[in-house]
Scaffold this motif. Sequence first.
Motif, PDB file in Angstrom:
ATOM      1  N   THR A  13     -33.333  20.784  17.154  1.00 16.18           N
ATOM      2  CA  THR A  13     -32.210  21.606  17.579  1.00 16.18           C
ATOM      3  C   THR A  13     -31.665  21.149  18.932  1.00 16.18           C
ATOM      4  O   THR A  13     -30.466  21.074  19.131  1.00 16.18           O
ATOM      5  CB  THR A  13     -32.636  23.086  17.674  1.00 16.18           C
ATOM      6  N   TYR A  14     -32.533  20.840  19.879  1.00 16.96           N
ATOM      7  CA  TYR A  14     -32.126  20.496  21.239  1.00 16.96           C
ATOM      8  C   TYR A  14     -31.797  19.018  21.419  1.00 16.96           C
ATOM      9  O   TYR A  14     -31.258  18.631  22.434  1.00 16.96           O
ATOM     10  CB  TYR A  14     -33.212  20.879  22.249  1.00 16.96           C
ATOM     11  N   LYS A  15     -32.132  18.191  20.444  1.00 17.25           N
ATOM     12  CA  LYS A  15     -32.020  16.736  20.585  1.00 17.25           C
ATOM     13  C   LYS A  15     -30.617  16.260  20.977  1.00 17.25           C
ATOM     14  O   LYS A  15     -30.500  15.376  21.824  1.00 17.25           O
ATOM     15  CB  LYS A  15     -32.477  16.050  19.306  1.00 17.25           C
ATOM     16  N   PRO A  16     -29.534  16.792  20.420  1.00 15.72           N
ATOM     17  CA  PRO A  16     -28.219  16.282  20.825  1.00 15.72           C
ATOM     18  C   PRO A  16     -27.918  16.518  22.315  1.00 15.72           C
ATOM     19  O   PRO A  16     -27.204  15.756  22.923  1.00 15.72           O
ATOM     20  CB  PRO A  16     -27.235  17.066  19.959  1.00 15.72           C
ATOM     21  N   THR A  17     -28.480  17.555  22.886  1.00 13.92           N
ATOM     22  CA  THR A  17     -28.220  17.908  24.271  1.00 13.92           C
ATOM     23  C   THR A  17     -29.218  17.278  25.228  1.00 13.92           C
ATOM     24  O   THR A  17     -28.887  16.982  26.365  1.00 13.92           O
ATOM     25  CB  THR A  17     -28.263  19.451  24.436  1.00 13.92           C
ATOM     26  N   ILE A  18     -30.452  17.072  24.792  1.00 11.10           N
ATOM     27  CA  ILE A  18     -31.516  16.530  25.640  1.00 11.10           C
ATOM     28  C   ILE A  18     -32.050  15.248  25.009  1.00 11.10           C
ATOM     29  O   ILE A  18     -32.633  15.285  23.933  1.00 11.10           O
ATOM     30  CB  ILE A  18     -32.661  17.549  25.800  1.00 11.10           C
ATOM     31  N   GLU A  19     -31.844  14.122  25.702  1.00  9.15           N
ATOM     32  CA  GLU A  19     -32.285  12.834  25.155  1.00  9.15           C
ATOM     33  C   GLU A  19     -33.662  12.409  25.658  1.00  9.15           C
ATOM     34  O   GLU A  19     -34.349  11.656  24.991  1.00  9.15           O
ATOM     35  CB  GLU A  19     -31.260  11.754  25.486  1.00  9.15           C
ATOM     36  N   ASP A  20     -34.072  12.857  26.835  1.00  7.25           N
ATOM     37  CA  ASP A  20     -35.354  12.475  27.428  1.00  7.25           C
ATOM     38  C   ASP A  20     -36.499  13.119  26.649  1.00  7.25           C
ATOM     39  O   ASP A  20     -36.576  14.345  26.559  1.00  7.25           O
ATOM     40  CB  ASP A  20     -35.380  12.921  28.891  1.00  7.25           C
ATOM     41  N   PRO A  21     -37.406  12.327  26.052  1.00  5.09           N
ATOM     42  CA  PRO A  21     -38.499  12.884  25.237  1.00  5.09           C
ATOM     43  C   PRO A  21     -39.421  13.822  26.028  1.00  5.09           C
ATOM     44  O   PRO A  21     -39.861  14.836  25.498  1.00  5.09           O
ATOM     45  CB  PRO A  21     -39.277  11.664  24.757  1.00  5.09           C
ATOM     46  N   ASP A  22     -39.696  13.499  27.282  1.00 10.38           N
ATOM     47  CA  ASP A  22     -40.548  14.346  28.118  1.00 10.38           C
ATOM     48  C   ASP A  22     -39.886  15.700  28.368  1.00 10.38           C
ATOM     49  O   ASP A  22     -40.510  16.749  28.251  1.00 10.38           O
ATOM     50  CB  ASP A  22     -40.846  13.652  29.452  1.00 10.38           C
ATOM     51  N   LEU A  23     -38.605  15.680  28.689  1.00  6.59           N
ATOM     52  CA  LEU A  23     -37.858  16.917  28.931  1.00  6.59           C
ATOM     53  C   LEU A  23     -37.727  17.731  27.644  1.00  6.59           C
ATOM     54  O   LEU A  23     -37.867  18.959  27.655  1.00  6.59           O
ATOM     55  CB  LEU A  23     -36.480  16.588  29.498  1.00  6.59           C
ATOM     56  N   LEU A  24     -37.519  17.058  26.536  1.00  5.61           N
ATOM     57  CA  LEU A  24     -37.412  17.719  25.235  1.00  5.61           C
ATOM     58  C   LEU A  24     -38.716  18.434  24.876  1.00  5.61           C
ATOM     59  O   LEU A  24     -38.697  19.585  24.435  1.00  5.61           O
ATOM     60  CB  LEU A  24     -37.057  16.683  24.168  1.00  5.61           C
ATOM     61  N   ALA A  25     -39.845  17.775  25.108  1.00  5.19           N
ATOM     62  CA  ALA A  25     -41.151  18.394  24.838  1.00  5.19           C
ATOM     63  C   ALA A  25     -41.374  19.592  25.754  1.00  5.19           C
ATOM     64  O   ALA A  25     -41.886  20.625  25.325  1.00  5.19           O
ATOM     65  CB  ALA A  25     -42.262  17.371  25.025  1.00  5.19           C
ATOM     66  N   TRP A  26     -40.964  19.477  27.021  1.00  4.34           N
ATOM     67  CA  TRP A  26     -41.137  20.576  27.983  1.00  4.34           C
ATOM     68  C   TRP A  26     -40.311  21.796  27.576  1.00  4.34           C
ATOM     69  O   TRP A  26     -40.797  22.917  27.613  1.00  4.34           O
ATOM     70  CB  TRP A  26     -40.740  20.103  29.384  1.00  4.34           C
ATOM     71  N   VAL A  27     -39.066  21.584  27.161  1.00  2.13           N
ATOM     72  CA  VAL A  27     -38.201  22.704  26.753  1.00  2.13           C
ATOM     73  C   VAL A  27     -38.765  23.396  25.522  1.00  2.13           C
ATOM     74  O   VAL A  27     -38.714  24.611  25.403  1.00  2.13           O
ATOM     75  CB  VAL A  27     -36.755  22.229  26.501  1.00  2.13           C
ATOM     76  N   SER A  28     -39.341  22.638  24.614  1.00  2.00           N
ATOM     77  CA  SER A  28     -39.848  23.189  23.358  1.00  2.00           C
ATOM     78  C   SER A  28     -41.186  23.901  23.508  1.00  2.00           C
ATOM     79  O   SER A  28     -41.550  24.714  22.666  1.00  2.00           O
ATOM     80  CB  SER A  28     -39.991  22.070  22.332  1.00  2.00           C
ATOM     81  N   ALA A  29     -41.938  23.592  24.565  1.00  7.74           N
ATOM     82  CA  ALA A  29     -43.271  24.180  24.762  1.00  7.74           C
ATOM     83  C   ALA A  29     -43.178  25.482  25.559  1.00  7.74           C
ATOM     84  O   ALA A  29     -42.099  25.894  25.978  1.00  7.74           O
ATOM     85  CB  ALA A  29     -44.157  23.180  25.505  1.00  7.74           C
ATOM     86  N   GLU A  30     -44.305  26.107  25.748  1.00  7.55           N
ATOM     87  CA  GLU A  30     -44.389  27.294  26.597  1.00  7.55           C
ATOM     88  C   GLU A  30     -45.003  26.888  27.927  1.00  7.55           C
ATOM     89  O   GLU A  30     -46.089  26.315  27.959  1.00  7.55           O
ATOM     90  CB  GLU A  30     -45.227  28.387  25.928  1.00  7.55           C
ATOM     91  N   SER A  31     -44.297  27.167  29.007  1.00 14.57           N
ATOM     92  CA  SER A  31     -44.769  26.783  30.325  1.00 14.57           C
ATOM     93  C   SER A  31     -44.088  27.658  31.365  1.00 14.57           C
ATOM     94  O   SER A  31     -42.967  28.124  31.149  1.00 14.57           O
ATOM     95  CB  SER A  31     -44.438  25.309  30.583  1.00 14.57           C
ATOM     96  N   LYS A  32     -44.744  27.874  32.483  1.00 12.82           N
ATOM     97  CA  LYS A  32     -44.130  28.620  33.581  1.00 12.82           C
ATOM     98  C   LYS A  32     -43.551  27.686  34.636  1.00 12.82           C
ATOM     99  O   LYS A  32     -42.961  28.128  35.604  1.00 12.82           O
ATOM    100  CB  LYS A  32     -45.165  29.557  34.218  1.00 12.82           C
ATOM    101  N   GLU A  33     -43.735  26.377  34.433  1.00  8.33           N
ATOM    102  CA  GLU A  33     -43.238  25.376  35.371  1.00  8.33           C
ATOM    103  C   GLU A  33     -41.704  25.404  35.420  1.00  8.33           C
ATOM    104  O   GLU A  33     -41.041  25.501  34.399  1.00  8.33           O
ATOM    105  CB  GLU A  33     -43.717  23.992  34.917  1.00  8.33           C
ATOM    106  N   LYS A  34     -41.158  25.292  36.626  1.00  3.95           N
ATOM    107  CA  LYS A  34     -39.707  25.174  36.790  1.00  3.95           C
ATOM    108  C   LYS A  34     -39.395  23.727  37.129  1.00  3.95           C
ATOM    109  O   LYS A  34     -40.151  23.070  37.827  1.00  3.95           O
ATOM    110  CB  LYS A  34     -39.201  26.097  37.892  1.00  3.95           C
ATOM    111  N   ARG A  35     -38.280  23.248  36.608  1.00  5.22           N
ATOM    112  CA  ARG A  35     -37.852  21.877  36.876  1.00  5.22           C
ATOM    113  C   ARG A  35     -36.426  21.884  37.411  1.00  5.22           C
ATOM    114  O   ARG A  35     -35.629  22.761  37.094  1.00  5.22           O
ATOM    115  CB  ARG A  35     -37.908  21.034  35.603  1.00  5.22           C
ATOM    116  N   GLU A  36     -36.149  20.846  38.183  1.00  7.49           N
ATOM    117  CA  GLU A  36     -34.786  20.648  38.679  1.00  7.49           C
ATOM    118  C   GLU A  36     -34.038  19.804  37.648  1.00  7.49           C
ATOM    119  O   GLU A  36     -34.491  18.718  37.283  1.00  7.49           O
ATOM    120  CB  GLU A  36     -34.808  19.957  40.030  1.00  7.49           C
TER     121      GLU A  36
END
Length: 130
Positions: A13-36
Amino acid sequence: MASKTVTASPEATYKPTIEDPDLLAWVSAESKEKRELIVEARMPERQVTFQRRPDGKSIPVGIDSSASSDRAETLTQLYQLLANSVDVSPVLLKAAGAIAVKASNREVRKFVDHPLVKCIRSNRRLRKST
């Protein structure tokens, strides 16, 4: 005829908007980490008029001012969307047609599929010179 339901994974679902695999995995997972992040706006095309010089080169002679106001309005709408979606105030990068945000993955999922969002990428940090 039997119908078949297909459920897309969050990554798909997010792939067209997010190309970076690391960022894509982070968005899809559950985490309390904030990113810039940098959120680029899906902007209307600029209308530039060119004129040919006697030597054959084209030079820009004007930019349609109505297109500039449409671009500014689009960026303002995206800024308001992000300001309502994240805890930390976003930073408008007007010349880049983007907005910098510090957000959790849960906050990102609120706006990742919005039509005004062209792409989301990590904000590159500059190395400190020693």
